[in-house]
Design a protein around this motif. Structure first.
Motif, PDB file in Angstrom:
ATOM      1  N   THR A   1      46.697   5.956  41.799  1.00  0.00           N
ATOM      2  CA  THR A   1      46.132   7.187  41.255  1.00  0.00           C
ATOM      3  C   THR A   1      44.784   7.431  41.913  1.00  0.00           C
ATOM      4  OG1 THR A   1      47.218   6.820  39.118  1.00  0.00           O
ATOM      5  CG2 THR A   1      45.395   8.400  39.169  1.00  0.00           C
TER       6      THR A   1
ATOM      7  N   SER B   1      47.886  16.318  46.809  1.00  0.00           N
ATOM      8  CA  SER B   1      48.788  15.900  45.725  1.00  0.00           C
ATOM      9  C   SER B   1      50.251  16.150  46.077  1.00  0.00           C
ATOM     10  CB  SER B   1      48.425  16.634  44.424  1.00  0.00           C
ATOM     11  OG  SER B   1      48.791  18.004  44.461  1.00  0.00           O
TER      12      SER B   1
ATOM     13  N   ALA C   1      52.832  12.835  46.253  1.00  0.00           N
ATOM     14  CA  ALA C   1      53.735  12.689  45.109  1.00  0.00           C
ATOM     15  C   ALA C   1      55.047  11.993  45.470  1.00  0.00           C
ATOM     16  CB  ALA C   1      54.007  14.052  44.475  1.00  0.00           C
TER      17      ALA C   1
ATOM     18  N   THR D   1      49.562   9.604  42.751  1.00  0.00           N
ATOM     19  CA  THR D   1      49.147  10.781  42.001  1.00  0.00           C
ATOM     20  C   THR D   1      47.696  11.133  42.324  1.00  0.00           C
ATOM     21  OG1 THR D   1      50.608  10.104  40.190  1.00  0.00           O
ATOM     22  CG2 THR D   1      48.957  11.774  39.689  1.00  0.00           C
TER      23      THR D   1
ATOM     24  N   ASP E   1      51.538  13.993  35.698  1.00  0.00           N
ATOM     25  CA  ASP E   1      51.172  14.520  37.009  1.00  0.00           C
ATOM     26  C   ASP E   1      50.201  15.693  36.880  1.00  0.00           C
ATOM     27  OD1 ASP E   1      52.831  16.452  35.991  1.00  0.00           O
ATOM     28  OD2 ASP E   1      54.220  16.475  37.699  1.00  0.00           O
TER      29      ASP E   1
END
Length: 277
Positions: A129, A163, A167, A172, A241
């Motif tokens: 992340t 992003s 993905a 993320t 998300d």
């Protein structure tokens, strides 16, 4: 198994508070800063599960060394918080070219370089992340912060586009947008940076009027650094998300106006507050 976060700019402000908050929630923390000898470095180093190490976003070698040190200590990094940044305050014409380049070196290119350094690790684990700390000034603009706004608008565009790319790889990207916070030292640094700008008397009346508006806005700041740290932690742990998180209530009316009003209504609102007649 404890998760690990790497946070940039931990010597003060959102970075230090987020490092403390993540550690108290049981995470391992790689708390990075330009000067590890500062008081924040000592405070964080005294906590279990916290590695304090040097990282200057304008120094590529220090970025690689910090990432390597974090992986060596904790084996895996699960999240990155790109927090390091500063804001130039003043009229654009008065800013030097060196300060303009520094604004983008820190707020945009530094974020890109730290992110790129961690992407191979995230791709290897097919997870990760990335949380980029933007600002209300990355959604709407205010006078006297044209360069800061430009850097944060760039960060927002970079984050959104990135992003989509990441993905499919299980990575993320998130953006946290704080506004004014009463306890942060960000405003003091911005004021110090303004001192580097040359004076142009033609702007004096505008600066005086605008400064009065900003004084009123500062009086509305009710959020704290910990409030923002909680939103950063939420972004790291909510498992969604969701791309953007507005972190403080003070900017919500302007965010709403920018994102939900017509262009004409939005510009009329902003000009009524900031343009001299």
């Amino acid at each position: 198994m404890k998760k690990t976060v790497l946070i940039t700019g931990c010597s003060s402000g959102f970075g230090k508070t987020s490092a403390l908050y993540f550690a108290r929630q049981g995470w391992n923390v790689i708390a990075t800063m330009r000067n590890t000898e500062c008081d924040a470095g000592a405070d964080l180093a005294a906590m279990d599960g916290v590695l304090v190490t040097r990282l200057d976003v304008q120094d590529a070698a220090s970025i690689d060394q910090a990432v390597a040190a974090g992986i060596a200590r904790f084996d895996r990094i699960d999240a990155l918080v790109n927090n390091a940044g500063f804001g130039l305050f003043g009229v654009f014409e008065a800013m030097s070219g060196d300060k303009i380049r520094e604004q983008f070196d820190v707020n945009v290119f530094g974020v890109m370089d730290v992110t790129r350094a961690l992407l191979p690790h995230f791709r290897h684990h097919k997870a990760g992340t990335i949380i980029n700390i933007s600002s209300g000034a990355g959604v709407f603009t205010l006078p006297m912060i044209s360069l800061y706004s430009a850097s944060k608008f760039a960060l927002e565009g970079f984050s959104e586009s990135l992003s989509y790319e990441l993905a499919p790889l299980g990575i993320t990207v998130k953006v946290v947008e704080p506004g004014g916070v009463i306890s942060t030292s960000f405003g003091q640094r911005s004021g110090a940076e303004a001192g580097h700008a040359s004076t142009l008397p033609d702007y004096d009346a505008f600066i005086t009027a605008t400064s009065a508006v900003f004084a009123g806005l500062r009086g509305q700041r009710l959020a704290t650094e910990e409030d923002v740290a909680k939103v950063i932690y939420q972004a790291a742990t909510d498992g969604t998300d969701q791309l953007r998180y507005v972190a403080t209530d003070d900017i919500k009316p302007l965010v709403k106006a920018r994102r939900e009003s017509t262009e004409a209504d939005y510009m009329q609102l902003m000009r009524s507050q900031f343009m001299m007649r």
